[in-house]
Design a protein around this motif. Structure first.
Motif, PDB file in Angstrom:
ATOM      1  N   PRO A  45       1.085  -1.205   0.056  1.00 49.90           N
ATOM      2  CA  PRO A  45      -0.128  -0.084  -0.170  1.00 49.90           C
ATOM      3  C   PRO A  45       0.737   1.199   0.055  1.00 49.90           C
ATOM      4  CG  PRO A  45      -0.627  -1.306   1.867  1.00 49.90           C
ATOM      5  CD  PRO A  45       0.627  -2.193   1.063  1.00 49.90           C
ATOM      6  N   ASP A  46       2.288   1.079   0.330  1.00 44.84           N
ATOM      7  CA  ASP A  46       2.900   2.570   0.467  1.00 44.84           C
ATOM      8  C   ASP A  46       3.867   2.452  -0.799  1.00 44.84           C
ATOM      9  OD1 ASP A  46       2.237   3.001   3.008  1.00 44.84           O
ATOM     10  OD2 ASP A  46       3.442   1.516   3.754  1.00 44.84           O
ATOM     11  N   PHE A  47       3.408   1.675  -1.759  1.00 39.56           N
ATOM     12  CA  PHE A  47       4.320   1.716  -3.019  1.00 39.56           C
ATOM     13  C   PHE A  47       4.912   2.987  -3.601  1.00 39.56           C
ATOM     14  CE2 PHE A  47       4.502   1.324  -7.757  1.00 39.56           C
ATOM     15  CZ  PHE A  47       5.867   0.623  -7.844  1.00 39.56           C
ATOM     16  N   ARG A  48       3.484   3.712  -3.835  1.00 45.53           N
ATOM     17  CA  ARG A  48       3.632   5.393  -4.450  1.00 45.53           C
ATOM     18  C   ARG A  48       4.638   6.039  -3.584  1.00 45.53           C
ATOM     19  NH1 ARG A  48       1.365   9.684  -2.617  1.00 45.53           N
ATOM     20  NH2 ARG A  48       1.574  11.540  -4.217  1.00 45.53           N
ATOM     21  N   GLN A  49       4.313   6.014  -2.120  1.00 47.22           N
ATOM     22  CA  GLN A  49       5.267   6.884  -1.203  1.00 47.22           C
ATOM     23  C   GLN A  49       6.858   6.463  -1.288  1.00 47.22           C
ATOM     24  OE1 GLN A  49       3.499   7.071   2.690  1.00 47.22           O
ATOM     25  NE2 GLN A  49       5.289   8.211   3.655  1.00 47.22           N
ATOM     26  N   GLN A  50       6.984   5.099  -1.594  1.00 46.00           N
ATOM     27  CA  GLN A  50       8.242   4.598  -1.512  1.00 46.00           C
ATOM     28  C   GLN A  50       8.836   4.869  -2.773  1.00 46.00           C
ATOM     29  OE1 GLN A  50       6.750   0.470  -0.651  1.00 46.00           O
ATOM     30  NE2 GLN A  50       7.436   0.847   1.555  1.00 46.00           N
ATOM     31  N   MET A  51       8.285   5.056  -3.863  1.00 46.63           N
ATOM     32  CA  MET A  51       8.855   5.297  -5.311  1.00 46.63           C
ATOM     33  C   MET A  51       9.323   6.698  -5.035  1.00 46.63           C
ATOM     34  SD  MET A  51       9.128   2.534  -7.095  1.00 46.63           S
ATOM     35  CE  MET A  51       9.448   1.845  -5.388  1.00 46.63           C
ATOM     36  N   LEU A  52       8.396   7.604  -4.568  1.00 42.61           N
ATOM     37  CA  LEU A  52       8.570   9.076  -4.516  1.00 42.61           C
ATOM     38  C   LEU A  52       9.925   9.286  -3.526  1.00 42.61           C
ATOM     39  CD1 LEU A  52       5.016  10.388  -4.196  1.00 42.61           C
ATOM     40  CD2 LEU A  52       6.788  10.602  -6.268  1.00 42.61           C
ATOM     41  N   ARG A  53       9.681   8.484  -2.494  1.00 44.07           N
ATOM     42  CA  ARG A  53      10.793   8.855  -1.167  1.00 44.07           C
ATOM     43  C   ARG A  53      12.309   8.498  -1.855  1.00 44.07           C
ATOM     44  NH1 ARG A  53       9.620   6.314   4.583  1.00 44.07           N
ATOM     45  NH2 ARG A  53      10.377   4.776   3.866  1.00 44.07           N
ATOM     46  N   ALA A  54      12.104   7.372  -2.702  1.00 47.69           N
ATOM     47  CA  ALA A  54      13.569   6.722  -3.065  1.00 47.69           C
ATOM     48  C   ALA A  54      13.881   7.386  -4.299  1.00 47.69           C
ATOM     49  CB  ALA A  54      13.811   5.141  -3.154  1.00 47.69           C
ATOM     50  N   GLY A  55      13.055   8.189  -4.944  1.00 44.40           N
ATOM     51  CA  GLY A  55      13.569   8.801  -6.191  1.00 44.40           C
ATOM     52  C   GLY A  55      13.461   7.900  -7.309  1.00 44.40           C
ATOM     53  N   VAL A  56      12.689   6.695  -7.440  1.00 49.26           N
ATOM     54  CA  VAL A  56      12.959   5.926  -8.433  1.00 49.26           C
ATOM     55  C   VAL A  56      12.312   6.503  -9.837  1.00 49.26           C
ATOM     56  CG1 VAL A  56      12.368   3.520  -9.560  1.00 49.26           C
ATOM     57  CG2 VAL A  56      12.777   4.007  -6.699  1.00 49.26           C
ATOM     58  N   LYS A  57      13.207   6.370 -10.789  1.00 42.47           N
ATOM     59  CA  LYS A  57      12.732   7.123 -12.092  1.00 42.47           C
ATOM     60  C   LYS A  57      12.303   6.192 -13.169  1.00 42.47           C
ATOM     61  CE  LYS A  57      13.580  11.615 -10.879  1.00 42.47           C
ATOM     62  NZ  LYS A  57      12.693  11.652  -9.711  1.00 42.47           N
ATOM     63  N   LYS A  58      12.997   4.866 -12.890  1.00 39.28           N
ATOM     64  CA  LYS A  58      12.751   3.553 -13.690  1.00 39.28           C
ATOM     65  C   LYS A  58      12.608   2.607 -12.812  1.00 39.28           C
ATOM     66  CE  LYS A  58      16.438   1.594 -16.410  1.00 39.28           C
ATOM     67  NZ  LYS A  58      16.647   0.452 -15.698  1.00 39.28           N
ATOM     68  N   LEU A  59      11.585   1.752 -13.308  1.00 41.12           N
ATOM     69  CA  LEU A  59      11.424   0.436 -12.704  1.00 41.12           C
ATOM     70  C   LEU A  59      11.295  -0.502 -13.649  1.00 41.12           C
ATOM     71  CD1 LEU A  59      11.170  -1.202 -10.020  1.00 41.12           C
ATOM     72  CD2 LEU A  59       8.533  -0.428 -10.056  1.00 41.12           C
ATOM     73  N   ASP A  60      12.166  -1.529 -13.752  1.00 40.48           N
ATOM     74  CA  ASP A  60      12.372  -2.639 -14.717  1.00 40.48           C
ATOM     75  C   ASP A  60      11.236  -3.777 -14.614  1.00 40.48           C
ATOM     76  OD1 ASP A  60      14.081  -1.611 -16.383  1.00 40.48           O
ATOM     77  OD2 ASP A  60      15.738  -1.834 -14.967  1.00 40.48           O
ATOM     78  N   ALA A  61      10.972  -4.099 -13.159  1.00 40.88           N
ATOM     79  CA  ALA A  61      10.192  -5.300 -12.904  1.00 40.88           C
ATOM     80  C   ALA A  61       9.862  -5.363 -11.301  1.00 40.88           C
ATOM     81  CB  ALA A  61      11.019  -6.691 -13.193  1.00 40.88           C
ATOM     82  N   ILE A  62       9.064  -5.908 -11.029  1.00 44.83           N
ATOM     83  CA  ILE A  62       8.337  -6.391  -9.597  1.00 44.83           C
ATOM     84  C   ILE A  62       8.381  -7.712  -9.365  1.00 44.83           C
ATOM     85  CG2 ILE A  62       6.444  -5.770  -8.153  1.00 44.83           C
ATOM     86  CD1 ILE A  62       5.779  -3.246  -9.739  1.00 44.83           C
ATOM     87  N   LEU A  63       9.009  -8.127  -8.392  1.00 42.00           N
ATOM     88  CA  LEU A  63       8.821  -9.407  -7.922  1.00 42.00           C
ATOM     89  C   LEU A  63       8.072  -9.674  -6.749  1.00 42.00           C
ATOM     90  CD1 LEU A  63      12.646 -10.207  -7.728  1.00 42.00           C
ATOM     91  CD2 LEU A  63      11.286 -10.659  -9.767  1.00 42.00           C
ATOM     92  N   ILE A  64       6.966 -10.835  -6.871  1.00 44.65           N
ATOM     93  CA  ILE A  64       6.006 -10.651  -5.743  1.00 44.65           C
ATOM     94  C   ILE A  64       6.247 -12.083  -4.753  1.00 44.65           C
ATOM     95  CG2 ILE A  64       3.653 -11.373  -5.342  1.00 44.65           C
ATOM     96  CD1 ILE A  64       4.258  -8.470  -6.549  1.00 44.65           C
ATOM     97  N   SER A  65       6.574 -11.596  -3.631  1.00 47.51           N
ATOM     98  CA  SER A  65       6.626 -12.888  -2.420  1.00 47.51           C
ATOM     99  C   SER A  65       5.527 -13.542  -2.427  1.00 47.51           C
ATOM    100  CB  SER A  65       7.237 -12.158  -1.207  1.00 47.51           C
ATOM    101  OG  SER A  65       6.233 -11.196  -0.484  1.00 47.51           O
ATOM    102  N   HIS A  66       4.266 -12.804  -2.289  1.00 47.65           N
ATOM    103  CA  HIS A  66       2.867 -13.573  -2.070  1.00 47.65           C
ATOM    104  C   HIS A  66       1.893 -12.436  -2.214  1.00 47.65           C
ATOM    105  CE1 HIS A  66       3.679 -11.831   1.893  1.00 47.65           C
ATOM    106  NE2 HIS A  66       2.635 -12.413   2.546  1.00 47.65           N
ATOM    107  N   THR A  67       0.534 -12.634  -2.094  1.00 47.83           N
ATOM    108  CA  THR A  67      -0.426 -11.649  -2.498  1.00 47.83           C
ATOM    109  C   THR A  67      -1.047 -11.183  -1.224  1.00 47.83           C
ATOM    110  OG1 THR A  67      -1.971 -13.596  -3.052  1.00 47.83           O
ATOM    111  CG2 THR A  67      -0.827 -12.450  -4.885  1.00 47.83           C
ATOM    112  N   HIS A  68      -0.644 -11.221  -0.118  1.00 44.76           N
ATOM    113  CA  HIS A  68      -1.081 -10.700   0.999  1.00 44.76           C
ATOM    114  C   HIS A  68      -1.169  -8.927   0.650  1.00 44.76           C
ATOM    115  CE1 HIS A  68      -0.597 -13.900   4.103  1.00 44.76           C
ATOM    116  NE2 HIS A  68      -1.792 -14.254   3.572  1.00 44.76           N
TER     117      HIS A  68
END
Ligand SMILES: [Zn+2]
Ligand SMILES: [Zn+2]
Ligand SMILES: [Zn+2]
Length: 266
Positions: free
Chosen positions: A66-89
């Motif tokens: 749920p904090d993905f947006r805030q985390q991308m902004l806080r870490a200054g991520v400008k490019k993301l190549d892929a997301i790995l999913i541990s589980h779907t909780h």
């Protein structure tokens, strides 16, 4: 199905950044009157668990809660190549809607790596993204099957590791000499074998008291000792763990509570 999206053979240093070190409710917990939730120490403020891996050419995250947006902004991520999913909780996938920003930027769907079961869950939870004629602007995913077969994304080698989260089979990840094992309370012997030789471990340690589906601090320390790692970090931490500073003072010299913003090279 391609096992590598953008293979690059050169080996480079991978920078790991903790985007969130908190359990499903985060810390502070909404409306909680406890002293940990009122702490002014930045180490006691924990977004939902996720890590970022970056090389000069490749950027990945594990989970998008749920904090993905805030985390991308806080870490200054400008490019993301892929997301790995541990589980779907929900604390690990609720932010997947926000990949839209990256979709707009690249004009491409976001590669998401998840096991077959989790892909079905994602299709269900984000059904509006998978309809025949989706509403304009919905997120776009490029789902890839995650198995225990080692693979590589760009210059980052990845090995998914089977773990148990109570009765739920989930994935941890080994990236060379580093392993990230969130949401786990049992590591099967064959997975301990896969983890042999790692030097840095980041592992679930919810709190001091035992829990049904997460390692507690004592159990997490035991795993770090069994794997004889040089450095261990504990994550997915609840406000019930106590103050960061106090718990840290009780830990062995090579073991640390993770905190949001912690980063190191592997
Ligand atoms: Zn979780
Ligand atoms: Zn609290
Ligand atoms: Zn979970």
């Amino acid at each position: 199905m391609p096992r590598m999206l953008f293979l690059c053979n050169k080996k480079s240093k991978v920078k790991v950044t903790v985007l969130g070190s908190g359990t499903s409710q985060g810390v502070p917990v909404i409306a909680c009157p406890c002293p940990v939730c009122a702490s002014a120490d930045e180490h006691d403020k924990r977004l939902r668990s996720s890590i970022l891996l970056q090389t000069a050419s490749t950027t990945l995250v594990v989970d998008a809660g749920p904090d993905f947006r805030q985390q991308m902004l806080r870490a200054g991520v400008k490019k993301l190549d892929a997301i790995l999913i541990s589980h779907t909780h929900k604390d690990h996938i609720a932010g997947l809607d926000d990949v839209r920003s990256f979709n707009y930027l690249t004009g491409k769907p976001m590669p998401v790596f998840a096991c077959k079961r989790d892909q079905e869950e994602i299709r269900h939870e984000f059904s509006y993204a998978f309809t025949k004629n989706p509403y304009p602007g919905v997120p776009e995913y490029d789902l890839h099957e995650l198995t225990t077969e080692p693979f590589q994304l760009g210059d980052i080698p990845i090995q998914a590791v089977e773990l148990l989260h109570m009765h739920l089979s989930v994935f941890g990840f080994r990236f060379g000499r580093f392993a990230y094992l969130t949401d786990v309370n049992h590591i099967p012997p064959k997975s301990m074998k896969v983890l042999e030789g790692i030097e840095i471990l980041m592992i679930d340690a919810l709190r001091k008291k035992p829990h049904l589906s997460h390692f507690n601090l004592e159990q997490a320390i035991e795993v770090a000792e069994q794997l004889a790692v040089k450095t261990a970090y504990f994550t997915h931490i609840s406000h019930l763990m106590g103050f960061h500073r106090e718990v840290q003072a009780e830990l062995p010299a090579n073991m640390f509570l993770a905190w949001d913003g912690l980063s190191f090279e592997i």
